[in-house]
Design an enzyme around this catalytic site. Sequence first.
Site, PDB file in Angstrom:
ATOM      1  N   GLY A  39     -10.176 115.255  87.849  1.00 14.00           N
ATOM      2  CA  GLY A  39     -10.827 115.952  87.202  1.00 14.00           C
ATOM      3  C   GLY A  39     -10.043 116.676  86.330  1.00 14.00           C
ATOM      4  O   GLY A  39     -10.173 117.036  85.369  1.00 14.00           O
ATOM      5  N   ASP A  94     -10.057 121.336  88.048  1.00 16.80           N
ATOM      6  CA  ASP A  94     -10.168 121.515  86.516  1.00 16.80           C
ATOM      7  C   ASP A  94     -11.016 122.783  86.613  1.00 16.80           C
ATOM      8  O   ASP A  94     -11.188 122.977  86.020  1.00 16.80           O
ATOM      9  CB  ASP A  94     -10.652 120.218  86.289  1.00 16.80           C
ATOM     10  CG  ASP A  94     -11.983 119.786  87.629  1.00 16.80           C
ATOM     11  OD1 ASP A  94     -12.465 120.235  88.768  1.00 16.80           O
ATOM     12  OD2 ASP A  94     -12.000 119.235  87.257  1.00 16.80           O
ATOM     13  N   ASP A  97     -16.175 126.821  90.567  1.00 11.78           N
ATOM     14  CA  ASP A  97     -17.743 126.958  90.310  1.00 11.78           C
ATOM     15  C   ASP A  97     -18.136 127.270  91.738  1.00 11.78           C
ATOM     16  O   ASP A  97     -18.044 128.922  91.503  1.00 11.78           O
ATOM     17  CB  ASP A  97     -18.019 125.442  90.486  1.00 11.78           C
ATOM     18  CG  ASP A  97     -19.516 125.221  90.034  1.00 11.78           C
ATOM     19  OD1 ASP A  97     -19.883 125.970  88.954  1.00 11.78           O
ATOM     20  OD2 ASP A  97     -20.243 123.923  90.611  1.00 11.78           O
ATOM     21  N   LYS A 125     -16.581 128.942  86.973  1.00 10.91           N
ATOM     22  CA  LYS A 125     -17.512 129.318  86.395  1.00 10.91           C
ATOM     23  C   LYS A 125     -17.766 130.633  87.429  1.00 10.91           C
ATOM     24  O   LYS A 125     -18.993 129.764  88.622  1.00 10.91           O
ATOM     25  CB  LYS A 125     -18.479 128.144  86.136  1.00 10.91           C
ATOM     26  CG  LYS A 125     -19.667 128.012  85.894  1.00 10.91           C
ATOM     27  CD  LYS A 125     -20.157 126.450  86.070  1.00 10.91           C
ATOM     28  CE  LYS A 125     -19.707 125.326  85.670  1.00 10.91           C
ATOM     29  NZ  LYS A 125     -21.098 124.512  86.227  1.00 10.91           N
ATOM     30  N   VAL A 147     -20.246 121.266  82.086  1.00 10.89           N
ATOM     31  CA  VAL A 147     -19.276 120.589  81.262  1.00 10.89           C
ATOM     32  C   VAL A 147     -18.584 119.198  81.365  1.00 10.89           C
ATOM     33  O   VAL A 147     -18.398 119.198  82.191  1.00 10.89           O
ATOM     34  CB  VAL A 147     -18.015 121.633  80.523  1.00 10.89           C
ATOM     35  CG1 VAL A 147     -19.339 122.917  80.020  1.00 10.89           C
ATOM     36  CG2 VAL A 147     -17.500 122.553  82.055  1.00 10.89           C
TER      37      VAL A 147
HETATM   38  P1  IMP Z   1     -16.773 123.664  93.464  1.00 11.70           P
HETATM   39  O1  IMP Z   1     -16.690 123.429  94.939  1.00 11.70           O
HETATM   40  O2  IMP Z   1     -18.551 124.024  93.206  1.00 11.70           O
HETATM   41  O3  IMP Z   1     -15.643 125.339  93.125  1.00 11.70           O
HETATM   42  O4  IMP Z   1     -16.867 122.544  92.428  1.00 11.70           O
HETATM   43  C1  IMP Z   1     -15.875 122.600  91.983  1.00 11.70           C
HETATM   44  C2  IMP Z   1     -15.727 121.123  91.665  1.00 11.70           C
HETATM   45  O5  IMP Z   1     -16.849 120.139  91.019  1.00 11.70           O
HETATM   46  C3  IMP Z   1     -14.600 120.817  89.924  1.00 11.70           C
HETATM   47  O6  IMP Z   1     -13.405 120.205  90.968  1.00 11.70           O
HETATM   48  C4  IMP Z   1     -15.144 119.796  89.436  1.00 11.70           C
HETATM   49  O7  IMP Z   1     -15.083 118.683  89.567  1.00 11.70           O
HETATM   50  C5  IMP Z   1     -16.332 119.773  90.161  1.00 11.70           C
HETATM   51  N1  IMP Z   1     -17.474 120.573  88.875  1.00 11.70           N
HETATM   52  C6  IMP Z   1     -17.734 121.793  89.063  1.00 11.70           C
HETATM   53  N2  IMP Z   1     -18.890 122.101  87.837  1.00 11.70           N
HETATM   54  C7  IMP Z   1     -18.718 121.386  86.274  1.00 11.70           C
HETATM   55  C8  IMP Z   1     -19.067 121.117  85.576  1.00 11.70           C
HETATM   56  O8  IMP Z   1     -19.829 121.910  84.897  1.00 11.70           O
HETATM   57  N3  IMP Z   1     -18.828 119.324  85.103  1.00 11.70           N
HETATM   58  C9  IMP Z   1     -18.352 118.786  85.491  1.00 11.70           C
HETATM   59  N4  IMP Z   1     -17.510 118.844  87.153  1.00 11.70           N
HETATM   60  C10 IMP Z   1     -17.672 120.025  87.335  1.00 11.70           C
HETATM   61 MG    MG Z   2     -15.541 116.317  90.038  1.00 16.62          MG
END
Ligand code: IMP
Ligand code: MG
Length: 177
Positions: A39, A94, A97, A125, A147
């Site tokens: 990403g 990127d 989340d 986010k 997104v």
């Molecule tokens: P986390 O482990 O939940 O913090 O997610 C991080 C990863 O989830 C990021 O590196 C993205 O690849 C993916 N991700 C989280 N939210 C989105 C989004 O809204 N669009 C696309 N990819 C996302």
């Molecule tokens: Mg991803």
Amino acid sequence: MKCVLLGEAQIAARVRALARKITRDFAAREMVVVSLLNGTVMFLADLIRHIPLPMRLDFAGVSSYGSGTESRELVFTKELRLDVRGRDVLLVDDILDTGKTLSCVLAKLRRLRPRRIKVCVLLDKPARRTESVRADYVGFRIPDEFVVGYGLDYAERYRNLPFIAVLRPEIYTAPTP
Ligand code: IMP
Ligand code: MG
């Protein structure tokens, strides 16, 4: 696609501002930039071309999503090759989340004994955070919507969009072809 959330010019201006800040903070020593695949492709390319400092670049592959929008088990698809021991590391992702990806990668990186690690994400986010992880450099805080574009995907698609858009929920709730 539902609507454009962040346009090309807006992203470009913000990425330059982040690069300037990082340049000031890292000026003293050679840095190692660790970027998470896939990403970060566009963000990374735009960011580092505005950081005029000695650096080495490496990638780590982490996949958390499969093809859906909910976080799943983390899988390392590529390990680091550079030695980061005693180094100043800039970890680039990127989007922050839930925080599961970054907290897992940070734990792994810390075991390699870098001098310090700073985290840079294009998007944050905060609404969905479950882990206590924070980024030192954040491009944009965004609301809780899925997104795509500027490197971000849904089921590996839309990464090539030059802007960031909100995906219509019908697209990710329908079965993937
Ligand atoms: P986390 O482990 O939940 O913090 O997610 C991080 C990863 O989830 C990021 O590196 C993205 O690849 C993916 N991700 C989280 N939210 C989105 C989004 O809204 N669009 C696309 N990819 C996302
Ligand atoms: Mg991803």
